[in-house]
Design a protein around this motif. Structure first.
Motif, PDB file in Angstrom:
ATOM      1  N   PHE A  64       0.823  -1.208   0.000  1.00  0.00           N
ATOM      2  CA  PHE A  64       0.000   0.000   0.000  1.00  0.00           C
ATOM      3  C   PHE A  64       0.858   1.260   0.000  1.00  0.00           C
ATOM      4  O   PHE A  64       0.525   2.254  -0.642  1.00  0.00           O
ATOM      5  CB  PHE A  64      -0.939  -0.006   1.201  1.00  0.00           C
ATOM      6  N   ALA A  65       1.991   1.206   0.701  1.00  0.00           N
ATOM      7  CA  ALA A  65       2.898   2.350   0.723  1.00  0.00           C
ATOM      8  C   ALA A  65       3.501   2.584  -0.662  1.00  0.00           C
ATOM      9  O   ALA A  65       3.634   3.727  -1.112  1.00  0.00           O
ATOM     10  CB  ALA A  65       3.998   2.135   1.758  1.00  0.00           C
ATOM     11  N   ALA A  66       3.865   1.507  -1.340  1.00  0.00           N
ATOM     12  CA  ALA A  66       4.433   1.629  -2.687  1.00  0.00           C
ATOM     13  C   ALA A  66       3.409   2.218  -3.649  1.00  0.00           C
ATOM     14  O   ALA A  66       3.740   3.064  -4.497  1.00  0.00           O
ATOM     15  CB  ALA A  66       4.912   0.272  -3.180  1.00  0.00           C
ATOM     16  N   LEU A  67       2.164   1.806  -3.523  1.00  0.00           N
ATOM     17  CA  LEU A  67       1.110   2.364  -4.380  1.00  0.00           C
ATOM     18  C   LEU A  67       0.886   3.840  -4.069  1.00  0.00           C
ATOM     19  O   LEU A  67       0.657   4.649  -4.973  1.00  0.00           O
ATOM     20  CB  LEU A  67      -0.189   1.583  -4.180  1.00  0.00           C
ATOM     21  N   ALA A  68       0.964   4.193  -2.797  1.00  0.00           N
ATOM     22  CA  ALA A  68       0.793   5.597  -2.410  1.00  0.00           C
ATOM     23  C   ALA A  68       1.907   6.466  -2.992  1.00  0.00           C
ATOM     24  O   ALA A  68       1.661   7.578  -3.466  1.00  0.00           O
ATOM     25  CB  ALA A  68       0.763   5.722  -0.890  1.00  0.00           C
ATOM     26  N   ARG A  69       3.128   5.961  -2.981  1.00  0.00           N
ATOM     27  CA  ARG A  69       4.251   6.721  -3.535  1.00  0.00           C
ATOM     28  C   ARG A  69       4.144   6.856  -5.043  1.00  0.00           C
ATOM     29  O   ARG A  69       4.671   7.807  -5.624  1.00  0.00           O
ATOM     30  CB  ARG A  69       5.585   6.041  -3.174  1.00  0.00           C
TER      31      ARG A  69
END
Length: 220
Positions: A64-69
């Motif tokens: 989810f963090a990678a998608l947010a970035r």
């Protein structure tokens, strides 16, 4: 409805995507693995369907963090209808993790949550009794259709009722429900019994039984 750009599916190795990938409605979809997210060239018009799942919350959080970035595309997180057992118990790992992922993906990515039931191609594949279920056709159609910007949570399932294989199974089903209710917040105490039921080929036990009961009693 939002304009549909590309449809990206995160979870190319998931069992659900393997069942869907040959559907002609989805031939234009781009399927990637969770490890590909960080380096993938997303655009702002992409709709990203997240099928990836890990029992390790650290890995889910990293996804989810990678998608947010990666920026501001539309995320759709595919969850499970069985996450509703969280209101009764947190002793079942899969529903507990999926519920936590729903909350995290909504917070991190502004995701729309799509809750699906037991996925089936033919209703004959479902357990006996009434099961909250989603056909592969329903899911394929949903992925092929734009999700509106104002959509927050979609319940993509319906109750499907199948006959019991015998009177013995019908009685066992009813008795199981009584015992599960008596177990209260500790239905996992029935796991030894669940193993017996699994051996018999009766697949309506455990959190699926509890989830189905909750959906049917709260929507009837």
């Amino acid at each position: 409805m939002a304009d549909l750009g590309r449809t990206i599916v995160v979870g190319k190795n998931s069992r659900v995507w393997r069942s869907l990938s040959h559907d002609p409605r989805l031939t234009a979809c781009i399927a990637i693995g969770h490890a590909d997210v960080a380096d993938f060239g997303f655009s702002d018009t992409d709709q990203v369907w997240i099928l990836s799942y890990s029992r390790d919350m650290t890995q889910n959080r990293a996804l989810f963090a990678a998608l947010a970035r990666a920026g501001g595309r539309r995320c759709i997180y595919v969850s499970t209808a069985t996450a509703n057992v969280d209101v009764v118990t947190q002793c079942y790992e899969y529903p507990r993790i999926k519920r936590a992922c729903e909350q995290m993906c909504r917070t991190e990515n502004g995701a729309c949550i799509v809750s699906i039931g037991v996925v089936y191609q033919s209703a004959a594949d479902l357990p006996a009794g009434t099961t909250i279920a989603t056909s592969l056709d329903q899911l394929a159609e949903a992925i092929a259709t734009p999700v509106g910007a104002d959509e927050d949570h979609i319940n993509l399932f319906e109750p499907i009722t199948r006959p019991f294989g015998s009177d013995t199974e019908r009685v066992a089903f009813r008795l199981y429900g009584i015992v599960q209710k008596l177990a209260g917040g500790w239905p996992c105490l029935l796991r030894p019994l669940d193993l017996v039921l699994r051996t018999l080929g009766w697949r309506w036990y455990g959190y699926l039984y509890l989830s189905n009961r909750l959906w049917l009693t709260t929507t009837s």
